[in-house]
Write an enzyme that holds these catalytic residues in place. Structure first.
Site, PDB file in Angstrom:
ATOM      1  N   SER A  82      -5.275   4.242  -0.913  1.00  0.00           N
ATOM      2  CA  SER A  82      -4.988   2.810  -0.958  1.00  0.00           C
ATOM      3  C   SER A  82      -6.196   2.047  -1.493  1.00  0.00           C
ATOM      4  CB  SER A  82      -4.636   2.295   0.433  1.00  0.00           C
ATOM      5  OG  SER A  82      -4.450   0.905   0.432  1.00  0.00           O
ATOM      6  N   SER A  83      -5.952   1.170  -2.462  1.00  0.00           N
ATOM      7  CA  SER A  83      -7.018   0.321  -2.998  1.00  0.00           C
ATOM      8  C   SER A  83      -7.293  -0.790  -1.988  1.00  0.00           C
ATOM      9  CB  SER A  83      -6.596  -0.287  -4.341  1.00  0.00           C
ATOM     10  OG  SER A  83      -6.393   0.718  -5.286  1.00  0.00           O
TER      11      SER A  83
ATOM     12  N   GLU B 206       1.846  -8.362   2.660  1.00  0.00           N
ATOM     13  CA  GLU B 206       1.698  -7.522   3.840  1.00  0.00           C
ATOM     14  C   GLU B 206       2.142  -8.282   5.080  1.00  0.00           C
ATOM     15  OE1 GLU B 206      -2.238  -5.990   4.149  1.00  0.00           O
ATOM     16  OE2 GLU B 206      -2.021  -4.635   2.429  1.00  0.00           O
TER      17      GLU B 206
ATOM     18  N   ASN C 115      -0.735   4.951   2.985  1.00  0.00           N
ATOM     19  CA  ASN C 115      -1.098   5.480   1.678  1.00  0.00           C
ATOM     20  C   ASN C 115      -2.375   6.296   1.803  1.00  0.00           C
ATOM     21  OD1 ASN C 115      -1.431   5.994  -1.014  1.00  0.00           O
ATOM     22  ND2 ASN C 115      -1.942   3.910  -1.601  1.00  0.00           N
TER      23      ASN C 115
ATOM     24  N   THR D 213      -1.918   1.867  -8.077  1.00  0.00           N
ATOM     25  CA  THR D 213      -3.080   2.450  -8.764  1.00  0.00           C
ATOM     26  C   THR D 213      -2.641   3.411  -9.853  1.00  0.00           C
ATOM     27  OG1 THR D 213      -4.388   2.246  -6.738  1.00  0.00           O
ATOM     28  CG2 THR D 213      -5.199   3.752  -8.423  1.00  0.00           C
TER      29      THR D 213
ATOM     30  N   GLY E  38      -0.089  -6.006  -2.535  1.00  0.00           N
ATOM     31  CA  GLY E  38       1.187  -6.676  -2.352  1.00  0.00           C
ATOM     32  C   GLY E  38       1.251  -7.421  -1.032  1.00  0.00           C
TER      33      GLY E  38
ATOM     34  N   SER F  40       0.845  -1.198   0.000  1.00  0.00           N
ATOM     35  CA  SER F  40       0.000   0.000   0.000  1.00  0.00           C
ATOM     36  C   SER F  40       0.877   1.243   0.000  1.00  0.00           C
ATOM     37  CB  SER F  40      -0.893  -0.011   1.244  1.00  0.00           C
ATOM     38  OG  SER F  40      -1.695   1.143   1.276  1.00  0.00           O
ATOM     39  N   GLY F  41       0.604   2.142  -0.933  1.00  0.00           N
ATOM     40  CA  GLY F  41       1.364   3.381  -1.033  1.00  0.00           C
ATOM     41  C   GLY F  41       2.512   3.302  -2.010  1.00  0.00           C
TER      42      GLY F  41
END
Length: 1467
Positions: free
Chosen positions: A216-217, A443, A213, A167, A441, A162-163
């Site tokens: 973040s998606s 985590e 992020n 995206t 990704g 994330s971040g």
């Protein structure tokens, strides 16, 4: 031989190595001491460490400061080398790097706009992967080209934590594909636009701020873009995975809920009032975190953007309103709190606020408020015997509320995704597609729950696919190079996937089993895991934890907490919730919850989230396996989300999680070091220079070199040398040893050279001293000789002087005598000349006097005749003035009559109105009396009838009341007479009203006629005044012309002053022919309509190429003369101009024929120039000179003035001139487009660095032909334009644009393609620039203009590439002296990309690069703007000034028309 042994062999004192560090991961240093397997390293950080050789890695000292674009080309492919390369590139804003075909993208946390514009897309279009700088566009183009060329579906997998920028990378890929596969239409709702605009919609409802992020998606996304046979986008589909539903109800501090909630709270005031919203801090689902607003994000602006995107993807306004109503209802639902009810274990809304929120939620859901409360506070249980309603306690009710909110939001999100897919549509005939996977990704946090478990399962699956693909690519490389190799056993995570997915006995199977039992808890689930999986090497139990478990993933060990595993895995569909919303009066909400057939009789259904996700994941992997994959690994450089901050440990962990290090391990299992033959020889040829000198074959030379060195574990491919891990260090160690020996030899020779120089200097001093002594002796002897010589010269000079003086004196005396004689002779000649002139002048005066007398008499006769004619004209002028005064009196009388008529009309109207009113009143009174009388009569008749009925019939004898009957008859007669009189009065009144109306209409008509007469009279008066002014103007001109002519009187003498005064005061009359010309000016100036056959003859003639006359186009001149003769310029309406425009448009349809285009460019530009000189619009019109004045001044006009003369232009002529200007621009654009196509063919070859082996010379003659092709193309076009006499200013515009295109293309290639930014390519481009400079000088400035100046950027860039000793240059010298026209971003690119294959010289120093980095604000703005569009603008004034000196008087019209009697005027 393992790596440690190899490292041990190559590690010596002075070597540079990488050492592990707990803070920086890896730091570099120099080996200062070697003790067996341990070494002492002096680190660059200042500290000294003792480490084992096996724990270090060699450092490549020849890596450029800006790093390499492809990390597989690194001499040492290991963790510190990869990390340092990415770090050095990140700090210069090179955020993209290749690892083979895998793109690594580092989030810069700042805007680099120029990296992603349309110009950059054009740069990457059609380029092979690796030819340009790393970029997502390169990956997208490679996928697109492979799909088009090979017909294989492609996929691009974008991953990262994330971040990291997943995206944004996905958006860039979709932007490029939409650009390549888009259609040139203006409709916003094209497939490609809908695909792009689906991103902001899904981001609004599926993205949120997390700790790592801001956007973040919180779901996975796989976009399938379908293409037709022509490579155009024909359909698309979006598949989503594992939406984080728990975020709707639970938000950690420092994070935010989904963006849509905050956007809705920031919506316009009318939306806020309608949905009864408030500040986000007042909603329970939003105020759990203190983070409400995001810096740099305007929620209202994002709300409007989301609405626009929803409109484009096909969501109607009604559906948008319903969507946000559901979102608002969820917010109000979260504000419902529960307290204990009256019954045990029951719950009710806590307070009035909760009841109010419940009411609003029910209104927004459009359902019953009580039913909504029951669905939250109660649960229905269905048994075979009966249905039981069970109350929930407050805690369970809160959980039910949250489950309800998650259930609704999940259905809403799924509906949006389905709506987007349905709106975009899928192409059933499409055979090729490109899938873009934006997935979370790997985590690993301090607390890892069910979401992290599913996410890491996804990454394990994708990593297995990734490892297999990388291994296949590695082996494909070996096959392509035709080397001997063994099958690579790539790292496989099959055991981990089996641990998770095995059925039965896997983690997911055990989790589903635990969820099926009502009394299962996370403790029982954990114990089941420990008992079943305790022997699995990938599974372990932490020592101090009771319910946690650890999985050994490919990226590292992750410990999971099982507290919420069971709850999050249960995807209950509560029957009450389903039934409640399915019965909503809102069709949209009811459509979200369709009622299943068997739902009504079932209790809440259980569905495993993990099992569903596992099935989705299997489907995804199956889809990916049918495509050719491409990978983008996104990396977040720091957790602070700040630019220019690179945290080594953080990045290294992400590289491990992203599989990049796995790729390196796979590569190291084979031959990690690969060098092209020329690169390998450039670096290691010094190890065997004698043997290589005799070999011209690069492959054989590399083989001999390796045999000489004695290495064994290597392979020689077709173009590369393949080395096992560690061999590069051995070669570098031996190279360092050879360089050290060479350095010592150089030092030895240098010392000998210094001693030899010292001896030579001492000898020189001694010889100098001896020479000075000899010089002093010679100097004394020389001084004595000089004195003797001086005395002798004095004697000789004195003697010569005396002789010269005597000679000069005698010459002067002779010259004086000759001068006296010449003056006397000249005086005699002057006297004779004056005498002859006097005689001739006397004779001439006599003749002149006689001629003047004759001329004066004749002029007097003519003047008297003209005077009589003028007096007659003056009398007629007086008559006109008398007529004018008479007409004025008539106008006054008519005006007075009109006013009198108007006043009478007003009086009549008033009287008529009053009379009508009186008549109306009288009529109403009569009608009222008539009605009353009639009513009374009817009453009496009725009374009589009643009386007759009442009287008893005693006898049948008739009884008649005679008196009564008579009375009734009389009254009836009176009434009839009254009615008839009233009717007569009414008729008379109507007749009078009609007569009055007729009279009024006649008087109104008379008044209108009078007004028309007055207007006509005024118009006639105005015309008479204009005629009178023209006559006065002509009289004044005639007066001046006559008075300025010396006229003799009747007595033969010139007039005296008194006579001149008398002439000045006299009134001159206009001669009849002048009067006629003045009165008929309008008729003669009107438009002469040409016959259709004449126009056809003209167009048929000029359509053909009629050539040129005196360097001017005949067609343009002929058209102008015809338009002038036919007075088309002064016509208010004519179709002649339209026909000419159609003729020009038809003539230039063949856009490939430059000769025809040049011919019509010359004609249209010349015709436009002639119109510009003639047509005058607006302001004071030109006064036409009277015929006598024109006759008198005709002899003084030049032929050029007669050829082009000013006219009073009307709108059609002005519009025609504008159309001509448009055609000139269009023809120039077509010619430029043809030249651009021709130039682009050669430019792609001219900017490509020639492939030459080192030492074979700079530029081969075969490659110079491409530049010659450009020169020939320019010469051909110039010759064509000159043959057709195109104005030079237009030629300058075309060639300036051409040179601008060359400048942009070459300069951009130098700063974008590393292979082009080299010394040898600089030599190559320089040779081409010399040819262009020679062409400009030969063409001369008249046609070339400032074309050479357009190449200033390229000339300066090439100059920088060719200078030596760049490391001594400062940035000020680069910016101010070498490349002043280039921007700092271009300086930076040239310095960082530069390489020298010939002399191996270095680029500028690292200090210069650092100073550039400190000054740059946006490193992505390094491309020159390509403004070489088809439209070349020009000013008509420039064209006019360039053609001002053209004389059209001698131009001959078209010969074909001269034979036609209708075109006699052309002669």
């Amino acid at each position: 031989m393992n790596a440690s042994v190899k490292m041990d062999c190559s590690t010596v004192v002075g070597s540079f190595v990488w050492v592990e560090d707990p803070e920086e991961a890896w730091i570099d240093g120099e080996v200062i001491e070697v003790k067996g397997e341990e070494i002492k390293v002096q680190c660059t950080s200042g500290k000294t460490v003792d480490v084992k050789v096996s724990n270090t890695h060699p450092k490549d000292m020849e890596v450029p400061p800006s790093g390499v674009t492809d990390m597989t080309t690194l001499a040492y492919l290991h963790e510190p080398g990869v990390l340092q390369n990415m770090k050095s590139r990140y700090y210069i804003d090179e955020i993209y790097t290749y690892t083979g075909n895998i793109l690594i993208a580092v989030n810069p946390f700042k805007q680099l706009e120029h990296l992603y514009n349309d110009q950059m897309i054009a740069q990457y279009k059609g380029m092979a992967l690796g030819d340009m700088q790393p970029h997502p566009f390169a990956i997208a183009d490679a996928a697109y080209r492979q799909m088009i060329n090979e017909g294989i579906s492609q996929s691009v997998l974008v991953s990262g934590e994330s971040g990291a920028g997943k995206t944004e990378s996905t958006k860039l890929l979709m932007k490029y594909l939409a650009k390549m596969g888009g259609r040139a239409v203006s409709d916003k709702r094209t497939v490609e636009n809908q695909v792009l605009e689906s991103n902001p919609v899904l981001e609004a409802f599926g993205n949120a701020k997390t700790v790592r992020n801001n956007n973040s998606s919180r779901f996975g996304k796989f976009v399938e873009i379908q293409f037709d046979q022509g490579g155009k986008i024909s359909g698309a589909a979006v598949r989503t995975y594992l939406l984080e539903k728990s975020r709707v109800c639970q938000v950690s501090d420092g994070e935010r809920n989904y963006h849509c909630f905050y956007m809705l709270c920031a919506a316009p005031s009318e939306v806020i009032r309608k949905l009864k919203l408030d500040d986000p801090r007042k909603f329970h689902y939003l105020n759990q975190s203190r983070c409400i607003e995001l810096e740099g994000m305007d929620d209202l602006k994002e709300y409007r953007k989301t609405l626009e995107a929803m409109d484009i993807v096909g969501i109607s306004l009604e559906e948008q309103e319903a969507i946000f109503r559901v979102v608002a209802a969820i917010l109000h639902l979260g504000n419902i709190e529960f307290a204990k009810g009256e019954e045990a274990d029951s719950s009710v809304p806590k307070d009035d606020n909760s009841k109010h929120s419940l009411k609003i939620a029910a209104e927004l859901f459009m359902c019953d408020e009580k039913a909504l409360e029951d669905s939250l506070c109660k649960r229905v249980m269905v048994t075979p015997e009966e249905t039981i309603s069970r109350c929930l306690d407050p805690k369970s009710a809160a959980l039910s509320r949250d489950a309800f909110a998650k259930f609704v939001y999940s259905r809403l999100f799924d509906w949006i995704v389905n709506k987007i897919n349905n709106s975009i549509g899928q192409d059933p005939d499409s055979k090729n597609m490109i899938g873009v996977l934006d997935i979370y990704g790997f985590e690993s946090f301090k607390t890892n729950s069910f979401e992290q478990f599913c996410i890491n399962l996804t990454n394990e699956k994708l990593q297995q696919h990734f490892n297999k693909h990388v291994s296949e690519m590695e082996q494909d490389e070996y096959r392509k190079e035709e080397i001997d190799w063994n099958h690579i056993n790539f790292p496989d995570n099959k055991e981990i996937l089996k641990l998770i997915e095995k059925k039965p006995g896997g983690i997911i199977a055990l989790l589903d089993e635990a969820c099926m039992f009502p009394r299962s808890t996370h403790e029982t689930f954990s114990q089941k895991l420990y008992e079943t999986l305790k022997k699995n090497k990938c599974f372990s139990k932490p020592k101090l934890a009771r319910t946690d478990f650890t999985i050994c993933h490919y990226a590292g060990d992750v410990t999971y907490q099982t507290e919420q595993f069971l709850e999050k895995n249960k995807d209950y569909v509560v029957a009450e919730h389903q039934a409640l919303l399915g019965a909503s009066s809102c069709t949209f909400i009811a459509g979200l919850f369709p009622l299943q057939i068997d739902d009504a009789n079932k209790k809440s259904k259980f569905s495993s989230v993990a099992s569903q996700f596992k099935q989705q994941l299997a489907s995804l992997v199956e889809s990916l396996s049918t495509t050719e994959p491409h990978y983008i690994r996104c990396v977040k450089p720091n957790n602070l989300l700040k630019p220019s901050t690179f945290e080594n440990q953080n990045v290294l962990q992400q590289l491990r999680c992203g599989g990049v290090m796995e790729t390196i391990r796979i590569s190291r299992a084979g031959y990690p070091t690969r060098k092209h033959f020329d690169e390998f020889l450039d670096r290691f040829s010094i190890l065997a220079p004698v043997k290589l000198d005799k070999s011209s074959n690069e492959k054989a030379a590399c083989k001999k070199l390796l045999e000489t060195v004695g290495l064994k574990e290597y392979q020689i491919g077709k173009t590369k040398v393949f080395l096992r891990a560690g061999l590069m260090a051995i070669l570098d160690a031996r190279r360092t040893e050879v360089l050290g020996k060479s350095a010592r030899i150089i030092q030895k020779k240098f010392r000998s050279y210094r001693l030899l120089n010292a001896a030579i200097n001492m000898q020189a001093v001694c010889r100098g001293e001896l020479a000075r002594h000899r010089f002093e002796d010679l100097r004394r002897k020389e001084a004595a000789a000089l004195k003797i010589q001086r005395a002798l010269r004095i004697y000789l000079d004195r003697k010569a002087y005396t002789e010269a003086v005597i000679t000069v004196q005698s010459g002067l005396r002779g010259m004086a005598s000759r001068d006296v004689l010449q003056r006397k002779t000249k005086a005699i000649i002057v006297i004779q000349r004056y005498r002859r002139r006097f005689l001739a002048e006397s004779h001439y005066k006599k003749l002149k006097k006689a001629a003047i007398a004759t001329q004066s008499a004749w002029r007097a006769r003519l003047a008297r005749k003209e005077l009589r004619e003028l007096k007659m004209a003056a009398k007629e002028t007086g008559a006109l003035q008398a007529a004018k005064s008479k007409l004025e009196k008539q106008v006054d009388e008519l005006t007075w009559k009109l006013q009198l008529e108007k006043s009478m009309r007003v009086d009549v109207e008033k009287s008529k109105t009053q009379e009508n009113a009186k008549l109306q009143l009288a009529l109403e009174e009569i009608q009222l009396q008539f009605k009353e009388t009639k009513a009374s009569l009817l009453k009496e008749v009725e009374a009589a009838k009643n009386t007759v009925k009442i009287v008893p019939a005693v006898k049948e004898v008739p009884i008649v009341n005679t008196e009564l009957m008579e009375k009734l008859k009389n009254e009836n007669e009176k009434l009839k007479s009254l009615v008839s009189s009233l009717e007569q009065k009414i008729d008379e009144t109507e007749k009078r009203f009609e007569e009055t109306s007729k009279i009024s209409e006649e008087r109104l008509k008379q008044a209108l006629d009078a007004e028309n007469k007055i207007v006509n009279l005024k118009t006639a008066m105005h015309k008479l005044e204009e005629t009178l002014e023209d006559v006065k103007f002509e009289n004044q001109l005639l007066k001046q012309s006559i008075l300025t002519t010396p006229v003799k009187t009747a007595s033969g003498r010139f007039p005296t002053t008194s006579e001149e005064k008398q002439l000045n005061g006299a009134e001159f009359t206009t001669p009849p022919r002048i009067q006629e010309s003045g009165s008929d000016a309008k008729s003669r100036g009107s438009h002469i309509d040409p016959r259709h056959e004449d126009v056809d003859a003209l167009i048929n003639c000029v359509t053909e190429n009629v050539g040129f006359s005196q360097g001017k186009p005949v067609a343009a001149f002929t058209i102008y003369k015809c338009l002038l003769h036919w007075k088309s310029f002064e016509a208010e309406r004519t179709n002649l101009f339209d026909r000419l425009v159609q003729m020009i448009g038809s003539a230039i349809k063949d856009e490939d024929d430059n000769a025809n285009l040049a011919y019509w460019l010359s004609n249209t530009s010349t015709l436009m120039f002639m119109l510009q000189q003639s047509l005058k619009s607006g302001g004071t019109p030109f006064r036409k000179s009277p015929s006598l004045v024109r006759w008198m001044t005709k002899g003084f006009r030049s032929p050029a003035a007669e050829a082009i003369r000013p006219v009073d232009a009307k709108d059609p002529a002005l519009h025609f001139k504008q159309q001509l200007a448009a055609y000139v621009e269009k023809i120039i654009g077509i010619i430029w487009d043809n030249l651009k196509k021709e130039l682009n063919t050669f430019l792609t070859l001219c900017i490509q660095a020639p492939k030459t082996f080192k030492g074979t010379g700079l530029i081969s003659t075969s490659t110079a032909k491409y530049w010659q092709g450009i020169i020939e193309g320019l010469d051909a076009l110039l010759s064509t334009l000159k043959e057709n006499f195109v104005p030079p200013v237009l030629i300058q515009k075309i060639f300036s644009q051409a040179f601008s295109l060359i400048n942009v293309q070459i300069c951009n290639s130098l700063v974008t393609r590393p292979d082009n930014c080299s010394f040898i390519n600089g030599e190559y481009v320089k040779s081409g620039l010399e040819k262009l400079e020679k062409w400009c000088s030969e063409t001369k400035e008249e046609y070339a203009g400032s074309s050479w100046d357009e190449l200033k950027h390229t000339r300066q860039a090439v100059g920088f590439l060719l200078i030596h000793k760049k490391y001594k240059i400062s940035y000020d010298e680069i910016a101010n002296d070498l490349c002043p026209s280039l921007r700092i971003q271009q300086h930076f690119k040239l310095c960082t990309l530069y390489k020298d294959e010939i002399y191996n010289t270095k680029s500028v120093s690292q200090d210069v690069i650092s100073s550039m980095t400190g000054v740059m604000t946006d490193s992505s703005d390094f491309l020159l703007n390509d403004d070489s569009s088809n439209n070349i603008s020009f000013l008509i004034d420039d064209l006019s000034s360039s053609m001002q000196d053209k004389d059209f008087a001698q131009v001959k019209p078209a010969e074909e028309l001269l034979e036609n009697p209708a075109f006699v005027f052309l002669l």
